[in-house]
Scaffold this active site. Structure first.
Site, short mmCIF file in Angstrom:
data_model
loop_
_atom_site.label_atom_id
_atom_site.label_comp_id
_atom_site.label_asym_id
_atom_site.label_seq_id
_atom_site.Cartn_x
_atom_site.Cartn_y
_atom_site.Cartn_z
N LYS A 1 40.61 76.06 7.21
CA LYS A 1 39.87 76.17 8.47
C LYS A 1 40.40 75.17 9.50
O LYS A 1 40.77 74.04 9.15
CB LYS A 1 38.39 75.92 8.21
CG LYS A 1 37.47 76.02 9.43
CD LYS A 1 36.04 75.70 9.03
CE LYS A 1 35.09 75.70 10.21
NZ LYS A 1 33.71 75.34 9.82
N SER B 199 30.29 78.18 11.58
CA SER B 199 31.55 78.14 12.30
C SER B 199 32.78 78.52 11.44
O SER B 199 33.89 78.65 11.97
CB SER B 199 31.79 76.74 12.87
OG SER B 199 31.84 75.77 11.83
N SER C 182 27.35 76.27 8.60
CA SER C 182 28.68 76.80 8.91
C SER C 182 29.43 77.38 7.73
O SER C 182 30.45 78.05 7.92
CB SER C 182 29.54 75.71 9.58
OG SER C 182 29.10 75.49 10.90
#
Length: 378
Positions: free
Chosen positions: A78, A154, A178
């Protein structure tokens, strides 16, 4: 031709150990899937093909090392909080875009040591602020089940990549949902570990006093457990260290837990969020899960929402989260050697950054004290 997409990460590792497939072949298969699907999903925003090919070739020549759980398994990182030396890293922000990491995060070192080959970075919201993956820098990630739906965030890029079969698992982190939100939106598995379970060294001790935790999104529970076995444990200088587990997490997935006492909520406690009610589909899913647990022999009861009422909870969390955003901006200003401007940040990020300037050290600590008391109550 084997359908490699049908295997989880542990299964792919077993194929490599049995010499049914090589790390180089695994990587090329993953790259082929990413290039075929990513134009629609926008999940992978920074391919690292050549670097990954060199590593996969080396692993193919050397063979699986003893103790590697995931030899040659493709993995995605990520674009938030976690550095990989020599690779672009933007935290999802136009302000940071163009930065290249100088060091490996401890988590990246351990992911590699487990045998994984990191093939690229995934989409995320700016600084992980929003529970979507729609940064102005890269554009929105799309849900593989339906392109018009959100991936959540996220860690939405990682979730879309795993759910679509690009890779069996991908890195994510979680401060206010997230990992859990995109796992729910994309129909895969995620676990937010205990604070201090995975190290954030060497550059950081923690984020927002431990609200943020590092781990991954996976298609199987056993992959999540095995990866946590490979990455968990304190590094020198870590401010928090989670207690050692009595046995490997992977073993826990095979163990009968006995009769558990489980509580659930099907509506939001008073004061948590006055503007949003739980959607009937979500409430039904919670009750369905509770019924399944009860059918398996566990003691299940609905918690009293009134006992958890706290009108001040949202504002307390915003105080902590705004402080986190203020820290992120200050960190990047110092690292990049330039000052942030309103035009360089997305509107919500800018507003939280401005709010952070009004929060004193005393207010921050008092807020933490109140949240800790509430945690004891829970």
């Amino acid at each position: 031709m084997m359908n490699l997409c049908a295997y989880d990460a542990i299964g792919l590792g077993e194929l490599v150990r049995r010499r049914k497939v090589s790390p180089a072949e695994l990587l090329e298969d993953a790259i082929h899937r990413i290039e075929a699907v990513n134009p629609k999903l926008n999940a992978v925003i920074c391919p690292l093909w050549e670097r990954a090919r060199a590593e996969a070739k080396k692993r193919t020549e050397q063979g699986a090392a003893p103790g590697e759980r995931f030899p040659g398994v493709p993995f995605l990182l990520k674009d938030l909080t976690t550095d990989m030396a020599g690779a672009p890293f933007a935290d999802g922000s136009r302000f940071v875009h163009g930065h290249v990491s100088a060091v490996d995060s401890e988590l990246v070192t351990r992911i590699r040591a487990s045998g994984c080959v990191i093939a690229g970075r995934t989409n995320t919201s700016e600084f992980g602020v929003l529970t979507t993956a729609e940064p102005l820098l890269y554009g929105p990630a799309h849900n593989p089940w339906s392109l018009g739906l959100t991936t959540g965030g996220s860690s939405g890029g990682s979730a879309a990549a795993v759910a679509s079969g690009m890779v069996p698992m991908a890195h994510g982190n979680d401060g206010g949902g997230s990992l859990r939100i995109p796992a729910s939106c994309c129909g895969i598995f995620a676990l937010k570990p205990t604070r201090g379970r995975n190290s954030m060294g060497p550059l950081f001790g923690d984020f927002a006093n431990g609200i943020v935790a590092e781990h991954a999104l996976t298609r199987t529970v056993r992959d999540s457990a095995a990866l946590l076995d490979a990455t968990s444990g304190a590094a020198p200088g870590d401010p928090n260290a989670a207690p050692l587990s009595g046995r490997p997490f992977l073993d826990e997935t095979r163990r009968n837990p006995g009769r558990l006492k489980i509580a659930f909520l099907s509506r939001v406690p008073d004061g948590w969020n006055e503007e949003t009610a739980i959607h009937p589909d979500c409430a039904a899913a919670v009750r369905d899960a509770a019924g399944l647990c009860e059918s398996l022999g566990h003691e299940v009861e609905e918690a009293d929402p009134a006992a958890l009422a706290w009108p001040g909870l949202p504002q307390r969390f915003i105080t902590i989260f705004a402080s986190y955003v203020g820290h992120a901006v200050a960190y990047w200003e110092r690292t990049l050697g330039k000052s942030v401007t309103r035009e360089a940040l997305e509107p919500v990020t800018w507003d939280l950054y401005q709010a952070s300037k009004q929060i004193t050290g005393a207010t921050y600590l008092v807020t933490w004290e109140e949240l800790q008391r509430f945690s004891r109550k829970v």
